[in-house]
Design a protein around this motif. Sequence first.
Motif, PDB file in Angstrom:
ATOM      1  N   ALA A 132      14.344   1.272   1.873  1.00 49.46           N
ATOM      2  CA  ALA A 132      12.903   1.509   1.723  1.00 49.46           C
ATOM      3  C   ALA A 132      12.635   2.932   1.249  1.00 49.46           C
ATOM      4  O   ALA A 132      11.790   3.169   0.374  1.00 49.46           O
ATOM      5  CB  ALA A 132      12.193   1.244   3.048  1.00 49.46           C
ATOM      6  N   ILE A 133      13.352   3.897   1.836  1.00 51.75           N
ATOM      7  CA  ILE A 133      13.189   5.292   1.405  1.00 51.75           C
ATOM      8  C   ILE A 133      13.608   5.432  -0.056  1.00 51.75           C
ATOM      9  O   ILE A 133      12.935   6.081  -0.865  1.00 51.75           O
ATOM     10  CB  ILE A 133      14.012   6.232   2.301  1.00 51.75           C
ATOM     11  CG1 ILE A 133      13.417   6.254   3.716  1.00 51.75           C
ATOM     12  CG2 ILE A 133      14.048   7.646   1.724  1.00 51.75           C
ATOM     13  CD1 ILE A 133      14.270   6.986   4.723  1.00 51.75           C
ATOM     14  N   PHE A 134      14.722   4.794  -0.390  1.00 51.63           N
ATOM     15  CA  PHE A 134      15.206   4.826  -1.774  1.00 51.63           C
ATOM     16  C   PHE A 134      14.173   4.225  -2.722  1.00 51.63           C
ATOM     17  O   PHE A 134      13.828   4.815  -3.752  1.00 51.63           O
ATOM     18  CB  PHE A 134      16.537   4.070  -1.848  1.00 51.63           C
ATOM     19  CG  PHE A 134      16.921   3.616  -3.217  1.00 51.63           C
ATOM     20  CD1 PHE A 134      17.245   4.533  -4.203  1.00 51.63           C
ATOM     21  CD2 PHE A 134      16.976   2.266  -3.540  1.00 51.63           C
ATOM     22  CE1 PHE A 134      17.614   4.114  -5.472  1.00 51.63           C
ATOM     23  CE2 PHE A 134      17.347   1.842  -4.789  1.00 51.63           C
ATOM     24  CZ  PHE A 134      17.659   2.774  -5.764  1.00 51.63           C
ATOM     25  N   PHE A 135      13.639   3.045  -2.370  1.00 54.35           N
ATOM     26  CA  PHE A 135      12.702   2.398  -3.277  1.00 54.35           C
ATOM     27  C   PHE A 135      11.349   3.089  -3.296  1.00 54.35           C
ATOM     28  O   PHE A 135      10.609   2.973  -4.280  1.00 54.35           O
ATOM     29  CB  PHE A 135      12.513   0.925  -2.924  1.00 54.35           C
ATOM     30  CG  PHE A 135      11.619   0.212  -3.897  1.00 54.35           C
ATOM     31  CD1 PHE A 135      12.071  -0.064  -5.178  1.00 54.35           C
ATOM     32  CD2 PHE A 135      10.320  -0.112  -3.564  1.00 54.35           C
ATOM     33  CE1 PHE A 135      11.243  -0.672  -6.108  1.00 54.35           C
ATOM     34  CE2 PHE A 135       9.485  -0.722  -4.488  1.00 54.35           C
ATOM     35  CZ  PHE A 135       9.952  -1.004  -5.765  1.00 54.35           C
ATOM     36  N   SER A 136      11.002   3.810  -2.220  1.00 54.39           N
ATOM     37  CA  SER A 136       9.725   4.527  -2.231  1.00 54.39           C
ATOM     38  C   SER A 136       9.676   5.534  -3.374  1.00 54.39           C
ATOM     39  O   SER A 136       8.592   5.974  -3.780  1.00 54.39           O
ATOM     40  CB  SER A 136       9.490   5.233  -0.890  1.00 54.39           C
ATOM     41  OG  SER A 136      10.424   6.277  -0.703  1.00 54.39           O
ATOM     42  N   ALA A 137      10.858   5.881  -3.911  1.00 54.19           N
ATOM     43  CA  ALA A 137      10.891   6.761  -5.076  1.00 54.19           C
ATOM     44  C   ALA A 137      10.160   6.135  -6.256  1.00 54.19           C
ATOM     45  O   ALA A 137       9.629   6.843  -7.116  1.00 54.19           O
ATOM     46  CB  ALA A 137      12.339   7.073  -5.462  1.00 54.19           C
ATOM     47  N   ALA A 138      10.137   4.793  -6.304  1.00 55.65           N
ATOM     48  CA  ALA A 138       9.400   4.118  -7.388  1.00 55.65           C
ATOM     49  C   ALA A 138       7.910   4.383  -7.266  1.00 55.65           C
ATOM     50  O   ALA A 138       7.223   4.640  -8.267  1.00 55.65           O
ATOM     51  CB  ALA A 138       9.666   2.615  -7.349  1.00 55.65           C
ATOM     52  N   ALA A 139       7.408   4.316  -6.023  1.00 50.47           N
ATOM     53  CA  ALA A 139       5.984   4.603  -5.814  1.00 50.47           C
ATOM     54  C   ALA A 139       5.685   6.074  -6.077  1.00 50.47           C
ATOM     55  O   ALA A 139       4.660   6.420  -6.671  1.00 50.47           O
ATOM     56  CB  ALA A 139       5.587   4.216  -4.388  1.00 50.47           C
ATOM     57  N   ALA A 181       4.041   4.249  -1.158  1.00 48.40           N
ATOM     58  CA  ALA A 181       5.269   4.902  -0.698  1.00 48.40           C
ATOM     59  C   ALA A 181       5.311   4.978   0.823  1.00 48.40           C
ATOM     60  O   ALA A 181       6.334   4.692   1.454  1.00 48.40           O
ATOM     61  CB  ALA A 181       5.380   6.302  -1.307  1.00 48.40           C
ATOM     62  N   ILE A 182       4.196   5.349   1.431  1.00 50.01           N
ATOM     63  CA  ILE A 182       4.121   5.440   2.901  1.00 50.01           C
ATOM     64  C   ILE A 182       4.323   4.064   3.524  1.00 50.01           C
ATOM     65  O   ILE A 182       5.063   3.903   4.508  1.00 50.01           O
ATOM     66  CB  ILE A 182       2.766   6.047   3.324  1.00 50.01           C
ATOM     67  CG1 ILE A 182       2.663   7.496   2.836  1.00 50.01           C
ATOM     68  CG2 ILE A 182       2.595   5.978   4.840  1.00 50.01           C
ATOM     69  CD1 ILE A 182       1.283   8.105   3.012  1.00 50.01           C
ATOM     70  N   LEU A 188      -4.688  -1.798  -1.791  1.00 54.25           N
ATOM     71  CA  LEU A 188      -4.125  -2.915  -1.030  1.00 54.25           C
ATOM     72  C   LEU A 188      -3.070  -3.660  -1.837  1.00 54.25           C
ATOM     73  O   LEU A 188      -2.066  -4.134  -1.291  1.00 54.25           O
ATOM     74  CB  LEU A 188      -5.240  -3.866  -0.597  1.00 54.25           C
ATOM     75  CG  LEU A 188      -6.280  -3.296   0.379  1.00 54.25           C
ATOM     76  CD1 LEU A 188      -7.337  -4.345   0.699  1.00 54.25           C
ATOM     77  CD2 LEU A 188      -5.615  -2.811   1.659  1.00 54.25           C
ATOM     78  N   GLY A 189      -3.309  -3.769  -3.139  1.00 56.05           N
ATOM     79  CA  GLY A 189      -2.325  -4.428  -3.997  1.00 56.05           C
ATOM     80  C   GLY A 189      -0.997  -3.692  -3.997  1.00 56.05           C
ATOM     81  O   GLY A 189       0.075  -4.291  -3.843  1.00 56.05           O
ATOM     82  N   ALA A 190      -1.056  -2.372  -4.156  1.00 59.62           N
ATOM     83  CA  ALA A 190       0.172  -1.566  -4.153  1.00 59.62           C
ATOM     84  C   ALA A 190       0.869  -1.639  -2.799  1.00 59.62           C
ATOM     85  O   ALA A 190       2.100  -1.770  -2.716  1.00 59.62           O
ATOM     86  CB  ALA A 190      -0.160  -0.110  -4.488  1.00 59.62           C
ATOM     87  N   MET A 191       0.096  -1.580  -1.721  1.00 61.36           N
ATOM     88  CA  MET A 191       0.675  -1.624  -0.373  1.00 61.36           C
ATOM     89  C   MET A 191       1.239  -3.003  -0.031  1.00 61.36           C
ATOM     90  O   MET A 191       2.082  -3.136   0.866  1.00 61.36           O
ATOM     91  CB  MET A 191      -0.387  -1.229   0.648  1.00 61.36           C
ATOM     92  CG  MET A 191      -0.828   0.233   0.530  1.00 61.36           C
ATOM     93  SD  MET A 191      -2.345   0.595   1.453  1.00 61.36           S
ATOM     94  CE  MET A 191      -1.774   0.398   3.135  1.00 61.36           C
TER      95      MET A 191
END
Length: 575
Positions: free
Chosen positions: A256-263, A406-407, A455-458
């Motif tokens: 999740a931390i790794f992919f949060s880089a996309a956000a 990301a959060i 909301l869509g992004a989250m």
Amino acid sequence: MNPAGRCIIGSSAETKRRRKRNKAADPHMSAYLGNSWLLLRPVSLHAGDRKNDNVCSEATNRKMEPPVDAIDSDSGHTPSDDEKKIGLGAREIETVGRAHLTPDPDAGLSDEEKARIDRALLWKLDLRLIPWLCLLYLISFLDRTNIGNAKLDGLQESLHMTGGQYNAALSLFFVSYALAEPITNVLLKRLRPRIFLPAIMLAWGLCMVTMGLVHNWSGLMAARFFLGLAEAGLFPGINYYLSCWYRRSEFGIRAAIFFSAAAVSGSFGGLLAAAITKMDGVGNKRGWAWIFILEGLATILVGFASFWMVFDFPDEATFLSDTDRQRVLRRLKADQQSSAEHEEFKTSYFWASIKDWKTYLGAAIYMGCDGPLYAFSLFLPTIVNGMGYQSTRAQLLSVPPYAAAAIMTVTIGYIADRTHQRGICNMSVAILGIIGFAMLLGGSTPGVQYTGTFLGAMGIYPCIANTITWVSNNTEGVYKRGVTLGFVIGWGNLNGVVSSNIYRAVDKPRYKPGHGVVMAYLIVFLLGGSALQYVLLRAENAKRLAGKRDIWVEGKNEQEIEALGDKRPGFQYTL
């Protein structure tokens, strides 16, 4: 000893009787043992083969360090009261479907000292692996989606492209990207991470620079095609790589931390694009061209640095001491992972993935979040622009939804790791995304629509990392996991072709057909697929706990049982 010379570990009938006694002692025992449930059974030899007892001496006289009755079944520490209720003697216990644990370098230390050493080791792995890999993916996602920012600065007009030609350029990237992904994890394993990952970064950095030098649509199409080929190995490769370092219960938060880089790249990309476009006219280049050139050069620099910053798999990583390497391998073995050891590639691993129903259902679920992900990331600036905000302001307003995503991604990763309920997390977050796109469809004011983008992004971003972790948790065997992740991620990314063509210029400013397609993906594939897989995995776990799959290991030796991977009766799927 049976006629084939195999050491038969227990029997189905014995196992069922023992399970009944255990269940009577504690009906909730299986819930306590969770994903690290072990198949425990007495070792028996054929009465007529006592003279050959030495062949099975490894199974009957295994010496454990420390003694078995002082070891917890999944952490290597003192057993809990629930596990003690199993009531087997030290000489009776045999762990089926798992290779022997390596010698414990911390034998003789107290539980508190072992826990402190384990925390320090985990922290060391996190500091050496996660930050740099996050940077690599941030750059990767930035490079594949910055074309949306370039469009706002006049890319389409400068190259004299129609709306259909622009969408074709977006689509071609996903075709080459998806076709190359299934084989990239095999190449990663064969070439080693510290060679493969930096090499593909250099390749796609060059492709990015050439995108800033093109003069027509044909040149852009060629650059996007090779960009897709070069980038294909990074996302599935890093997820596979991380799954070979961490326990299943530790992988989710790190993915999740790794992919949060996309956000973060979405937030950073909007700010960076707004700044770079101020170079419009420098060197007779438009601002959109400088976006590609400067970001491509940055990718090349990071690629060169990665030859020293990326490490190989645990058994060869140079930053680990021999003792720490032994600890890492022991942790993976205790988690029932074959990833802890060398495994030669065989075509049987490929076919094992192809024949596994989880590969296809996992691909459908990932399709349900990856299609919406690319639609959102490629067209968010355009969607915000359609609300009435112009170029630079639209770039800046695209930043906050990514920050929220990301959060949320990291939060869901933490919750899923702690609860082991990845399916429920997927379903809950999918509902949030569905509400967001319903607001985009039905909202009549910019404020309501903009709230819908949050909301869509989250509702989309957390499901990417959670789904990949879910697939990885439930696929055992080094190469089978690599092939499965390649297929799942490849199929998901192939849906980028759909995502690239659903937000059409003729539908502006509301883009209702595009929002409707994304909403359908979320409902049918993400929510529906997650619910179906949750039910099927729960049913399979119940059958294994009831002993209905024990026939799969009867008459097999330990190596053959190990080769079954996640088909071992003792392997419990993560829900």
